[in-house]
Design an enzyme around this catalytic site. Structure first.
Site, PDB file in Angstrom:
ATOM      1  CB  CYS A 150      59.119  73.583 -40.647  1.00  0.00           C
ATOM      2  SG  CYS A 150      59.597  73.301 -42.361  1.00  0.00           S
ATOM      3  NE  ARG A 177      57.420  77.051 -40.790  1.00  0.00           N
ATOM      4  CZ  ARG A 177      56.447  76.521 -40.075  1.00  0.00           C
ATOM      5  NH1 ARG A 177      56.146  77.045 -38.896  1.00  0.00           N
ATOM      6  NH2 ARG A 177      55.783  75.471 -40.507  1.00  0.00           N
ATOM      7  CG  ASP A 191      53.468  77.990 -42.455  1.00  0.00           C
ATOM      8  OD1 ASP A 191      54.131  78.357 -43.444  1.00  0.00           O
ATOM      9  OD2 ASP A 191      52.713  76.997 -42.442  1.00  0.00           O
TER      10      ASP A 191
HETATM   11  P1  4NP Z   1      57.145  75.120 -44.000  1.00  0.00           P
HETATM   12  O1  4NP Z   1      55.945  75.860 -44.779  1.00  0.00           O
HETATM   13  O2  4NP Z   1      56.482  74.205 -42.991  1.00  0.00           O
HETATM   14  O3  4NP Z   1      57.875  76.233 -43.362  1.00  0.00           O
HETATM   15  O4  4NP Z   1      57.921  74.375 -45.055  1.00  0.00           O
HETATM   16  C1  4NP Z   1      54.873  75.186 -45.367  1.00  0.00           C
HETATM   17  C2  4NP Z   1      55.030  74.575 -46.593  1.00  0.00           C
HETATM   18  C3  4NP Z   1      53.964  73.945 -47.185  1.00  0.00           C
HETATM   19  C4  4NP Z   1      52.736  73.908 -46.554  1.00  0.00           C
HETATM   20  C5  4NP Z   1      52.597  74.513 -45.319  1.00  0.00           C
HETATM   21  C6  4NP Z   1      53.667  75.140 -44.719  1.00  0.00           C
HETATM   22  N1  4NP Z   1      51.630  73.276 -47.186  1.00  0.00           N
HETATM   23  O5  4NP Z   1      50.530  73.338 -46.607  1.00  0.00           O
HETATM   24  O6  4NP Z   1      51.781  72.695 -48.255  1.00  0.00           O
END
Ligand code: 4NP
Length: 156
Positions: free
Chosen positions: A9, A15, A126
């Site tokens: 992800c 995710r 997300d």
């Molecule tokens: P992930 O979620 O891609 O599902 O781990 C996110 C975690 C952090 C961020 C964005 C999405 N961020 O912008 O820091």
């Protein structure tokens, strides 16, 4: 032969660690631990070394699951190392293939939701900037996708 699966992800704190932990849970339930190795990574590097997001761990805990892991960034070598790479959304998919300019590994990279059996989502949304519902939804969706993925892997 052991198959190596990598879930990817953006941040590797919501995710993809959820997908990795749920997949390991299903693999263990079926006694197939010797056949698969699961890992996860993020296309971005902001959270390297971090545990899965506490909101994701809380949502998992409600279902009796302990999500473990330490975030790391996806790297070009992963395309060589892993047998199957599962992208949570289209941006992840694009960013993974951006590290494969010669298109040698395209066939290994799949969209996670392509394995869903009941959900019609095309991407795993997300949950980072939303509330608890988003985290619960991601877990439901990933149970569906991981179940379908395991079925597909068993049949091959
Ligand atoms: P992930 O979620 O891609 O599902 O781990 C996110 C975690 C952090 C961020 C964005 C999405 N961020 O912008 O820091």
């Amino acid at each position: 032969m052991t198959k190596k699966l990598l879930f990817v992800c953006l941040g590797n704190i919501c995710r993809s660690p959820a997908a990795e932990n749920i997949m390991n849970h299903l693999i263990e339930q079926e006694g197939l631990g010797d056949h698969f190795i699961c890992d996860s990574a993020g296309t971005g590097g902001w959270h390297v070394g971090a545990l899965p997001d506490r909101r994701m761990r809380a949502a998992a805990k409600e279902r009796g699951l302990d999500f473990v892991g330490s975030a790391r960034q996806f790297e070009a070598m992963d395309l060589r190392e892993f047998d199957l790479i599962l992208a949570m959304d289209k941006d992840n998919y694009r960013n993974i293939l951006a590290l494969d300019p010669q298109r040698k590994f395209t066939d290994k990279v799949k969209m996670m939701c392509d394995y869903c059996e009941t959900h019609t989502d095309k991407e795993v949304p997300d949950p980072y900037y939303g509330g608890a519902d988003g985290f619960n939804y991601v877990i439901d969706l990933l149970f569906d996708a991981c179940g379908g993925l395991l079925k597909s892997l068993k049949s091959h």
